[in-house]
Scaffold this motif. Structure first.
Motif, short mmCIF file in Angstrom:
data_model
loop_
_atom_site.label_atom_id
_atom_site.label_comp_id
_atom_site.label_asym_id
_atom_site.label_seq_id
_atom_site.Cartn_x
_atom_site.Cartn_y
_atom_site.Cartn_z
N PRO A 38 0.82 -1.21 0.00
CA PRO A 38 0.00 0.00 0.00
C PRO A 38 0.86 1.26 0.00
O PRO A 38 1.99 1.27 0.51
CB PRO A 38 -0.80 -0.11 1.30
N GLN A 39 0.29 2.35 -0.54
CA GLN A 39 1.01 3.62 -0.55
C GLN A 39 1.01 4.28 0.81
O GLN A 39 1.99 4.93 1.19
CB GLN A 39 0.39 4.57 -1.58
N ASP A 40 -0.08 4.15 1.55
CA ASP A 40 -0.19 4.79 2.86
C ASP A 40 -1.29 4.10 3.65
O ASP A 40 -1.90 3.12 3.18
CB ASP A 40 -0.46 6.29 2.72
N ALA A 41 -1.55 4.61 4.85
CA ALA A 41 -2.51 3.97 5.73
C ALA A 41 -3.92 3.97 5.14
O ALA A 41 -4.66 2.99 5.27
CB ALA A 41 -2.51 4.65 7.10
N GLU A 42 -4.32 5.07 4.50
CA GLU A 42 -5.65 5.13 3.91
C GLU A 42 -5.80 4.14 2.77
O GLU A 42 -6.86 3.53 2.58
CB GLU A 42 -5.96 6.55 3.44
N ASP A 43 -4.74 3.97 1.99
CA ASP A 43 -4.76 3.00 0.90
C ASP A 43 -4.93 1.59 1.46
O ASP A 43 -5.70 0.78 0.92
CB ASP A 43 -3.45 3.12 0.12
N LEU A 44 -4.22 1.31 2.54
CA LEU A 44 -4.36 0.00 3.19
C LEU A 44 -5.77 -0.18 3.74
O LEU A 44 -6.38 -1.25 3.58
CB LEU A 44 -3.32 -0.14 4.30
N ALA A 45 -6.31 0.85 4.36
CA ALA A 45 -7.67 0.77 4.90
C ALA A 45 -8.69 0.51 3.79
O ALA A 45 -9.64 -0.27 3.97
CB ALA A 45 -8.02 2.05 5.65
N THR A 46 -8.49 1.14 2.63
CA THR A 46 -9.40 0.93 1.49
C THR A 46 -9.41 -0.53 1.08
O THR A 46 -10.47 -1.11 0.80
CB THR A 46 -8.96 1.81 0.30
N ALA A 47 -8.23 -1.15 1.05
CA ALA A 47 -8.16 -2.57 0.69
C ALA A 47 -8.80 -3.44 1.75
O ALA A 47 -9.58 -4.37 1.43
CB ALA A 47 -6.70 -2.97 0.48
N LEU A 48 -8.53 -3.17 3.01
CA LEU A 48 -9.06 -4.00 4.08
C LEU A 48 -10.58 -3.96 4.13
O LEU A 48 -11.23 -4.96 4.42
CB LEU A 48 -8.48 -3.57 5.42
N ARG A 49 -11.15 -2.80 3.84
CA ARG A 49 -12.61 -2.69 3.87
C ARG A 49 -13.27 -3.54 2.80
O ARG A 49 -14.47 -3.84 2.89
CB ARG A 49 -13.02 -1.22 3.72
N GLN A 50 -12.52 -3.92 1.77
CA GLN A 50 -13.07 -4.74 0.70
C GLN A 50 -12.81 -6.23 0.91
O GLN A 50 -13.28 -7.06 0.12
CB GLN A 50 -12.46 -4.30 -0.64
N CYS A 51 -12.05 -6.58 1.93
CA CYS A 51 -11.71 -7.99 2.15
C CYS A 51 -12.90 -8.74 2.73
O CYS A 51 -13.48 -8.31 3.74
CB CYS A 51 -10.54 -8.11 3.12
#
Length: 306
Positions: A38-51
């Motif tokens: 991920p590029q940053d924490a928000e990018d990681l959060a975006t991915a996790l919300r879709q898991c």
């Protein structure tokens, strides 16, 4: 998750069937189904919300204290890099990203004259992993420094937790299930002459170099020390010093270290560890517990325990 577009609106790098062996200090293991940087924490959060809730998620740090199994890692594997390795001064401490190397944190603290960080110079890993397992050496561990930790939950929610809420014990930290460490604040034990700190770190490194097989393909301490005992002494007493299985070997120099002698597989390393556990139990009646994390799909030939 679909094969073509597992996530939407992410900005980081996503790769399918990504080889992982070269990332491990053992240089063994299979591929990740999906590897996300991920590029940053928000990018990681975006991915996790879709898991999906049942999708396995694995976070890799420096891979210094892990066996990546030959069957590969299922689901989503996350590697933190870039800004996740930032180290910032913050009054009487440091705010450090999860991907910051322990040794880099120790050096930064030393230059700033911050006491209490020297032991980190001997731990070959990153701060995220150090927080998760309360890593320690030479009489210090992360619990003596930790002020707070920021995490992302499995659902992608940001939380900041005080150290007092984490029940930190020997090689253990109680973090919410499935959470990912993003950064932590480490508080110094006071001020100290930078030259004195550097001398301490040099002495610790020299001691470690003399007693441990640092130049080999290894994963650090294999087993936790049972209460009242030293794992290496139990292993030695059980006749396991130098024990081999395929390309895997128990170090002659320090027998709580396993080595890849050149062509070992993760299966052979894990099997060797189980052989050692069995012999120690037969000899002493004491059950050794793995300190090295074993991640991914095991092959059927390995019967593993805690």
């Amino acid at each position: 998750m679909t094969a073509d577009a597992p996530f939407q609106h992410i900005r980081g790098r996503l790769k399918a069937h990504a080889p992982l062996a070269t990332r491990s200090w053992f240089r063994t293991g299979g591929a990740a189904d999906w590897l996300f940087v991920p590029q940053d924490a928000e990018d990681l959060a975006t991915a996790l919300r879709q898991c999906p809730s049942d999708l396995p998620v694995t976070v890799l740090g420096a891979c210094s204290n892990v066996i990546l199994r030959d069957g590969g890692l299922p689901g989503l594997t996350i590697r933190l890099a870039g800004g996740f390795a930032n180290i910032e001064a913050d009054g009487d401490g440091l705010i450090v990203g999860a991907a910051a190397l322990d040794s880099s944190v120790a050096e930064t603290a030393a230059r700033a004259g911050m006491a209490g960080f020297a032991f980190l110079s001997t731990i070959p890993g990153s701060i995220g992993g150090a927080v998760c397992m309360n890593a320690g050496a030479y009489g210090g561990d992360i619990s003596t420094l930790l002020d707070w930790v920021e995490i992302l939950t499995h659902e992608g929610t940001l939380q900041r937790l005080p150290a007092s809420a984490l029940n930190m014990q020997y090689r253990h930290t109680s973090l919410p299930e499935g959470s990912i460490v993003l950064r932590a604040r480490l508080k110094a034990h006071g001020d100290e002459d930078p030259a004195v700190i550097q001398q301490k770190m040099q002495e610790m490194r020299a001691s470690r170099e003399a007693s441990q097989p640092l130049r080999a393909r290894t994963g650090g301490s294999t087993f936790r020390n049972p209460e009242g005992h030293k794992a290496w002494e139990l292993i030695d007493a059980a006749g396991c010093r130098g024990l081999r299985h395929g390309g895997a070997q128990i170090s002659e120099k320090h027998c709580n270290f396993m080595l890849n002698t050149g062509n070992a597989t993760s299966t052979e390393l894990e099997k060797l560890g189980e052989m050692v556990r069995s012999r120690v139990l037969d000899k002493s009646g004491i059950a050794l517990h793995w300190e090295i994390k074993r991640l991914g799909r095991p092959l059927p030939s390995v019967s593993s325990s805690s």
